[in-house]
Design a protein around this motif. Structure first.
Motif, short mmCIF file in Angstrom:
data_model
loop_
_atom_site.label_atom_id
_atom_site.label_comp_id
_atom_site.label_asym_id
_atom_site.label_seq_id
_atom_site.Cartn_x
_atom_site.Cartn_y
_atom_site.Cartn_z
N ASP A 212 11.23 -65.03 41.10
CA ASP A 212 12.61 -65.23 40.68
C ASP A 212 12.62 -65.64 39.21
O ASP A 212 12.31 -66.77 38.89
N SER A 213 12.90 -64.76 38.23
CA SER A 213 13.25 -63.38 38.47
C SER A 213 12.15 -62.44 37.99
O SER A 213 11.38 -62.78 37.11
N LEU A 214 12.13 -61.26 38.57
CA LEU A 214 11.09 -60.27 38.29
C LEU A 214 11.09 -59.83 36.83
O LEU A 214 10.04 -59.73 36.19
N MET A 215 12.28 -59.53 36.28
CA MET A 215 12.35 -58.79 35.02
C MET A 215 12.65 -59.63 33.78
O MET A 215 12.57 -59.10 32.67
N ALA A 216 13.01 -60.89 33.94
CA ALA A 216 13.48 -61.67 32.79
C ALA A 216 12.48 -61.63 31.63
O ALA A 216 12.85 -61.30 30.50
N HIS A 217 11.22 -61.93 31.89
CA HIS A 217 10.23 -61.93 30.80
C HIS A 217 10.00 -60.52 30.26
O HIS A 217 9.92 -60.32 29.05
N PHE A 218 9.88 -59.57 31.16
CA PHE A 218 9.61 -58.19 30.72
C PHE A 218 10.72 -57.70 29.79
O PHE A 218 10.47 -57.05 28.79
N ARG A 219 11.96 -58.03 30.15
CA ARG A 219 13.08 -57.58 29.33
C ARG A 219 13.09 -58.26 27.97
O ARG A 219 13.41 -57.66 26.96
N ALA A 220 12.76 -59.55 27.97
CA ALA A 220 12.79 -60.29 26.71
C ALA A 220 11.66 -59.87 25.77
O ALA A 220 11.83 -59.84 24.56
N GLU A 221 10.51 -59.51 26.36
CA GLU A 221 9.33 -59.24 25.54
C GLU A 221 9.26 -57.80 25.05
O GLU A 221 8.73 -57.53 23.98
N TYR A 222 9.74 -56.88 25.86
CA TYR A 222 9.62 -55.48 25.48
C TYR A 222 10.99 -54.96 25.03
O TYR A 222 11.79 -54.51 25.84
#
Ligand code: ADP
Ligand code: MG
Length: 323
Positions: A212-222
């Protein structure tokens, strides 16, 4: 895995070191990598990378075929975890399944984190009360885990079933780790595997893994188009790590996901989950959460391998999720 990376043909100490630095710590991680991904990170040729991947697949015993009766045997083990809501359970064919990834997506405040907390409580109950006698691992990327909320929900269950349940005991069976970035998040699935092995030996099998949540870091970093392929490759690895965890420990894997506006939508709901086809294809069940009047939430089963689409209404109350 018991086998070290260095034991794979074509992997010397230097290559092993580079692989580990890039997050390929295990034979399994190498086995599901793509040759180009491995070639780039380990600075080796693509054909060498392909050979290493093949060897890893054999060593890890994955990617092979199995007969239908073996699959059926494993399916018989599938457990169903109650959501605590009658309509919702019925829509799911009895509850949230083990050996599968269930994705909860919806806007901010739609109840994803609430549902995750409720499942972390319910899974600890015995089978008679819709639980799986299991413990829980939570990978928390947004710092939204609240022990106080768990305590409220345990109190809610105590009243619902007329039992004396101890919130402290429930909290002791929930293992939470903050993930500080996407690499850390992926590594935490490996730590979760080690922890789950220990807990199984202690007679407290993990039956629920939450991200929780799956995408937060991925979205912020990429950010930006050029990085999308990299992101999706890493995300794919992450999703398969999660699936494997679910299979290995006969556990439910629940991930929450954000939504974004669909610019090309003229009809219907203009939102869709982020993460693209990688998340879409790896999540076994996709649930869309929407706010309704007051404490009501509408949950829509959008995608499932064996159940019809449907909707259920639940309420988010202080005592927890109810009909
Ligand atoms: P998200 O989908 O963003 O994760 P949440 O699961 O955090 O959303 O939902 C937050 C909502 O849950 C709040 O707006 C509130 O309506 C409800 N909620 C949170 N805590 C409580 C509580 N203790 N009692 C009743 N409702 C609560
Ligand atoms: Mg949340």
């Amino acid at each position: 895995s018991q086998i070290a990376l260095e034991e794979l043909p074509g992997v010397g100490p230097a290559t092993a070191e580079k692989l580990k630095e890039a997050g390929f710590n295990t034979i399994e991680a190498v086995a599901v990598a793509s040759p180009s991904e491995l070639a780039t990170t380990a600075e080796i040729g693509e054909s060498t990378a392909a050979k290493i991947i093949n060897a890893a697949r054999q060593a890890a015993d994955i990617g092979g075929f199995e007969t239908g009766d073996i699959v059926l045997e494993r399916r018989k083990m599938v457990g169903k975890l109650t959501t605590g809501c009658t309509e919702f359970d019925e829509m799911m064919g009895g509850g949230i399944e083990t050996q599968a990834i269930t994705e909860l997506y919806g806007e901010f405040g739609s109840g994803k984190t609430q549902l995750a907390h409720q499942l972390a409580v319910n899974v600890q109950m015995d089978r008679e009360h819709g639980g799986l006698n299991g413990s829980v691992i939570i990978i928390d990327t947004e710092n939204t885990f609240r022990p106080e909320r768990v305590a409220q929900m345990v109190k809610g269950l105590s009243e619902k079933y007329g039992m004396e349940l101890d919130p402290e005991e429930f909290l002791q069976n929930i293992h939470v780790a903050r993930a500080y970035n996407s690499n850390h998040q992926i590594l935490l699935v490996e730590s979760a595997t080690d922890l789950a092995n220990e807990l199984r030996d202690m007679g407290k099998p993990v039956r629920l893994l939450i991200v929780d949540s799956l995408m937060a870091h991925f979205r912020a970093e990429y950010v930006g188009r050029g990085t999308l392929a990299d992101r999706q490759q890493k995300l794919n690895k992450h999703m398969h790590g999660l699936l494997r965890f679910g299979d290995l420990f006969n556990a439910c894997v629940v991930v929450t996901n954000q939504v974004m506006a669909k610019p090309d939508a003229f009809f219907g709901d203009p939102t869709r989950p982020v993460g693209g086809h990688v998340v879409g294809h790896t999540a076994t069940f996709r649930l869309y959460l929407r706010k309704s009047k007051g404490d009501k939430r509408i949950i829509r089963l959008v995608d499932s391998p064996n159940l019809p689409e449907g909707e259920a209404v639940i309420a988010v109350t202080t005592a927890g999720l109810t009909d």
